[in-house]
Scaffold this motif. Structure first.
Motif, PDB file in Angstrom:
ATOM      1  N   PRO A  79      83.383 -42.173  38.316  1.00 41.30           N
ATOM      2  CA  PRO A  79      82.451 -42.516  37.228  1.00 41.30           C
ATOM      3  C   PRO A  79      82.070 -44.009  37.227  1.00 41.30           C
ATOM      4  N   THR A  80      82.985 -44.873  37.633  1.00 39.86           N
ATOM      5  CA  THR A  80      82.658 -46.308  37.654  1.00 39.86           C
ATOM      6  C   THR A  80      81.605 -46.612  38.720  1.00 39.86           C
ATOM      7  N   ILE A  81      81.802 -46.026  39.912  1.00 44.32           N
ATOM      8  CA  ILE A  81      80.837 -46.247  41.000  1.00 44.32           C
ATOM      9  C   ILE A  81      79.465 -45.708  40.598  1.00 44.32           C
ATOM     10  N   ASN A  82      79.480 -44.515  40.006  1.00 44.94           N
ATOM     11  CA  ASN A  82      78.213 -43.906  39.580  1.00 44.94           C
ATOM     12  C   ASN A  82      77.548 -44.718  38.473  1.00 44.94           C
ATOM     13  N   ALA A  83      78.367 -45.241  37.553  1.00 44.69           N
ATOM     14  CA  ALA A  83      77.827 -46.048  36.462  1.00 44.69           C
ATOM     15  C   ALA A  83      77.164 -47.309  37.011  1.00 44.69           C
ATOM     16  N   MET A  84      77.815 -47.938  37.970  1.00 44.56           N
ATOM     17  CA  MET A  84      77.240 -49.157  38.550  1.00 44.56           C
ATOM     18  C   MET A  84      75.920 -48.837  39.256  1.00 44.56           C
ATOM     19  N   ASN A  85      75.857 -47.708  39.943  1.00 46.79           N
ATOM     20  CA  ASN A  85      74.599 -47.300  40.577  1.00 46.79           C
ATOM     21  C   ASN A  85      73.513 -47.077  39.529  1.00 46.79           C
ATOM     22  N   ALA A  86      73.895 -46.387  38.445  1.00 48.73           N
ATOM     23  CA  ALA A  86      72.913 -46.082  37.399  1.00 48.73           C
ATOM     24  C   ALA A  86      72.363 -47.358  36.766  1.00 48.73           C
ATOM     25  N   GLU A  87      73.192 -48.408  36.774  1.00 43.65           N
ATOM     26  CA  GLU A  87      72.755 -49.691  36.200  1.00 43.65           C
ATOM     27  C   GLU A  87      71.981 -50.527  37.211  1.00 43.65           C
ATOM     28  N   GLY A  88      71.802 -50.002  38.427  1.00 46.59           N
ATOM     29  CA  GLY A  88      71.123 -50.777  39.471  1.00 46.59           C
ATOM     30  C   GLY A  88      71.986 -51.903  40.000  1.00 46.59           C
ATOM     31  N   ARG A  89      73.319 -51.689  39.963  1.00 42.60           N
ATOM     32  CA  ARG A  89      74.260 -52.733  40.392  1.00 42.60           C
ATOM     33  C   ARG A  89      75.262 -52.130  41.378  1.00 42.60           C
ATOM     34  N   THR A  90      74.763 -51.505  42.422  1.00 43.36           N
ATOM     35  CA  THR A  90      75.629 -50.831  43.387  1.00 43.36           C
ATOM     36  C   THR A  90      76.759 -51.749  43.855  1.00 43.36           C
ATOM     37  N   PHE A  91      77.982 -51.229  43.762  1.00 44.73           N
ATOM     38  CA  PHE A  91      79.154 -52.027  44.131  1.00 44.73           C
ATOM     39  C   PHE A  91      79.614 -51.625  45.525  1.00 44.73           C
ATOM     40  N   GLN A  92      79.683 -52.586  46.437  1.00 41.40           N
ATOM     41  CA  GLN A  92      80.241 -52.356  47.768  1.00 41.40           C
ATOM     42  C   GLN A  92      81.341 -53.372  48.005  1.00 41.40           C
ATOM     43  N   GLY A  93      82.479 -52.893  48.508  1.00 43.49           N
ATOM     44  CA  GLY A  93      83.581 -53.819  48.783  1.00 43.49           C
ATOM     45  C   GLY A  93      84.881 -53.205  48.331  1.00 43.49           C
ATOM     46  N   CYS A  94      85.747 -54.056  47.775  1.00 45.84           N
ATOM     47  CA  CYS A  94      87.017 -53.574  47.229  1.00 45.84           C
ATOM     48  C   CYS A  94      86.941 -53.665  45.715  1.00 45.84           C
ATOM     49  N   LEU A  95      87.050 -52.535  45.066  1.00 48.34           N
ATOM     50  CA  LEU A  95      87.097 -52.527  43.608  1.00 48.34           C
ATOM     51  C   LEU A  95      88.545 -52.280  43.193  1.00 48.34           C
ATOM     52  N   TYR A  96      89.030 -53.173  42.358  1.00 50.39           N
ATOM     53  CA  TYR A  96      90.429 -53.146  41.945  1.00 50.39           C
ATOM     54  C   TYR A  96      90.464 -52.574  40.534  1.00 50.39           C
ATOM     55  N   TYR A  97      91.138 -51.442  40.394  1.00 47.23           N
ATOM     56  CA  TYR A  97      91.269 -50.817  39.074  1.00 47.23           C
ATOM     57  C   TYR A  97      92.647 -51.184  38.516  1.00 47.23           C
ATOM     58  N   GLY A  98      92.667 -51.978  37.453  1.00 48.76           N
ATOM     59  CA  GLY A  98      93.915 -52.285  36.754  1.00 48.76           C
ATOM     60  C   GLY A  98      94.093 -51.232  35.672  1.00 48.76           C
ATOM     61  N   LEU A  99      95.076 -50.368  35.844  1.00 50.33           N
ATOM     62  CA  LEU A  99      95.206 -49.202  34.968  1.00 50.33           C
ATOM     63  C   LEU A  99      96.461 -49.282  34.122  1.00 50.33           C
ATOM     64  N   MET A 100      96.396 -48.653  32.954  1.00 49.57           N
ATOM     65  CA  MET A 100      97.607 -48.448  32.177  1.00 49.57           C
ATOM     66  C   MET A 100      97.734 -46.953  31.935  1.00 49.57           C
ATOM     67  N   LEU A 101      98.928 -46.415  32.239  1.00 49.29           N
ATOM     68  CA  LEU A 101      99.164 -44.982  32.063  1.00 49.29           C
ATOM     69  C   LEU A 101      99.684 -44.784  30.646  1.00 49.29           C
ATOM     70  N   THR A 102      98.759 -44.598  29.716  1.00 53.08           N
ATOM     71  CA  THR A 102      99.120 -44.525  28.301  1.00 53.08           C
ATOM     72  C   THR A 102      99.524 -43.088  27.955  1.00 53.08           C
ATOM     73  N   PRO A 103     100.149 -42.899  26.790  1.00 58.24           N
ATOM     74  CA  PRO A 103     100.483 -41.531  26.359  1.00 58.24           C
ATOM     75  C   PRO A 103      99.235 -40.646  26.256  1.00 58.24           C
ATOM     76  N   ASN A 104      98.038 -41.269  26.114  1.00 55.87           N
ATOM     77  CA  ASN A 104      96.789 -40.503  26.046  1.00 55.87           C
ATOM     78  C   ASN A 104      96.038 -40.478  27.370  1.00 55.87           C
ATOM     79  N   GLY A 105      96.761 -40.696  28.460  1.00 54.44           N
ATOM     80  CA  GLY A 105      96.123 -40.638  29.777  1.00 54.44           C
ATOM     81  C   GLY A 105      95.852 -42.024  30.344  1.00 54.44           C
ATOM     82  N   PRO A 106      95.452 -42.084  31.623  1.00 57.38           N
ATOM     83  CA  PRO A 106      95.187 -43.378  32.273  1.00 57.38           C
ATOM     84  C   PRO A 106      93.965 -44.054  31.676  1.00 57.38           C
ATOM     85  N   LYS A 107      94.091 -45.353  31.423  1.00 54.83           N
ATOM     86  CA  LYS A 107      92.953 -46.126  30.902  1.00 54.83           C
ATOM     87  C   LYS A 107      92.792 -47.402  31.720  1.00 54.83           C
ATOM     88  N   VAL A 108      91.558 -47.902  31.749  1.00 49.57           N
ATOM     89  CA  VAL A 108      91.270 -49.131  32.490  1.00 49.57           C
ATOM     90  C   VAL A 108      91.626 -50.329  31.618  1.00 49.57           C
TER      91      VAL A 108
END
Ligand code: AMP
Ligand code: GLY
Length: 421
Positions: A252-281
């Protein structure tokens, strides 16, 4: 091929060492590089944010491919500037690097596209932020909008602390323009996971997950640092969680960036927290992490340069990205006093074994000798069949790196080890 790597820390030393595995690579130039990598790359001394000089150097030296590793040159448009001269690069253009460059941008992106993250409010007016804090749930998290050397996040345990953070950023200007807008967000709990991913803007191929150790002291005490050590893979990050993250966050992040006209190429680092309500950015970074890279790339079995070029060419789907089914641990040696004030210029010695396993972050050559030149000085990585063994080996081998006042945490990987048990 002649390559250019922008940056000069342990992450860049690691990238250079793994780029060199490709037999097509003749020379790698580093901007600026550091004395500890001088046997593997030509260190130009050109600053990583001196984009004009970097571009002039790249043109003059007929660079075939460039890798822009740190956040600030990416946000400043280093890739755009090199591309304009016809030099292909690994790394996002400025309009996509904003995913790290502005927290307001990334939070609004996640909200717009339904990507799970902490609830938040954005403030441009200090009085409004202070009023909001009168009733906001505590603890709360105050973040400066722009780049702040990893220091722009305050976890406030009390209302007064939160207000002080807002005043420091918006009135005191401790982060300059970066703090003129702030994000105030919900405090989340749960284990943290770093996932670095290759992307060509169409597909995402995550690398092995990792765990950073940000605090300077054992048992996660003391001040925040750039990272005192890492392990990979992160035991909290199960296959089921990985699949969920791919579906709810990575693609969804890659698609969102495309939809915004900001295609991301390279290394995208996702800093995540595994919360009781699921993984969040928690945060996005537009680049490889440091010192995550020091445990992730040693586990990569496929060719790094081939993967990087496929991200640039849009052929990542057909390119193999394979990791060893092993464990890695990196132990950082820092100057005594880091992350506050410390002395530089102490000679660094390494055994042959240590040298082969060590990436230099803060080293300079002085009269032919390698001396300390930064807070974090070296990172020593070991790989083994088990996490326990990798930790033991990383500590044993890092004993072979010595300089006056060398400091390391003694518990890198212990929390992960407990989680496995
Ligand atoms: P960042 O600079 O965004 O990586 O934040 C630095 C650290 O602050 C993260 O690694 C987390 O440990 C912590 N942090 C950031 N945001 C939150 C949050 N919403 N809830 C709890 N901890 C957070
Ligand atoms: N290790 C965290 C970062 O590179 O931002």
């Amino acid at each position: 091929m002649k390559l250019l790597v922008v940056g000069g820390g342990g992450r860049e030393h690691t990238i250079i060492r793994y780029l060199k595995k490709n037999p097509e690579v003749e020379t790698i130039f580093a901007c600026p590089g550091n004395g500890g990598m001088a046997e593997e790359a030509v260190c130009t001394g050109i600053g990583a944010t001196d984009i004009e000089k970097i571009v002039a150097f790249a043109v003059e030296n007929a660079i075939d491919y460039a890798v822009v590793a740190p956040d600030d040159p990416l946000v400043l448009g280093c890739v755009d500037a090199l591309n304009e001269k016809g030099i292909p690069c690994f790394g996002p253009k400025a309009n996509a690097a904003i995913i790290e460059g502005s927290k307001v941008f990334s939070k609004n992106l996640m909200k717009k596209y339904g990507i799970p993250t902490a609830q938040y409010e954005v403030f441009e007016d200090m009085e409004a932020a202070l009023r909001y804090l009168e009733t906001a749930p505590i603890p709360t998290v105050v973040k400066a909008d722009g780049l702040a050397l990893g220091k722009g996040v305050i976890i406030a345990m009390t209302r007064d602390e939160a207000k002080a953070a807002v005043r420091d950023m918006m009135e005191g200007g401790i982060f300059g323009k970066s703090g003129s807008r702030v994000v105030i967000e919900e405090f989340l709990t749960g284990p943290e996971v770093s996932v670095l991913a290759f992307t060509d803007g169409k597909v995402v191929k995550p690398m092995v997950s990792s765990m950073d150790h940000k605090r300077v002291g054992d048992n996660d005490t003391g001040l925040n640092t750039g990272g005192m050590g890492t392990i990979a893979p992160n035991p909290y990050y199960t296959e089921a969680i990985a699949e969920e993250c791919m579906n709810t966050i990575f693609l969804p992040t890659i698609n969102a960036m495309n939809a915004e006209g900001r295609t991301f190429q390279g290394c995208l680092y996702y800093g995540l927290m595994l919360t009781p309500n699921g993984p969040k950015v928690i945060e996005y970074n537009c680049r490889f992490g440091d010192p995550e890279t020091q445990v992730v790339l040693p586990l990569l079995e496929s060719d790094l340069l081939t993967i990087m070029r496929s991200c640039t060419n849009g052929t990542l789907a057909e390119t193999e990205v394979k990791f060893a089914d092993k464990h890695a641990c990196c132990v950082i040696l820092a100057s005594n006093g880091y992350p506050q004030s410390y002395k530089k210029g102490f000679e660094i010695t390494m055994t042959e074994e240590a040298k082969a396993h060590t990436f230099v972050a803060g080293g300079a050559l002085k009269d032919g000798k390698l001396v300390t030149s930064g807070g974090r000085v070296t990172g020593t990585t070991a790989i083994a069949g088990s996490l326990e063994e990798a930790i033991k080996e990383a500590y044993r081998i890092s004993d072979g790196v010595q300089f006056e006042g060398a400091y390391r945490r003694s518990d890198i990987g212990q929390r992960a080890l407990q989680a496995l048990k």
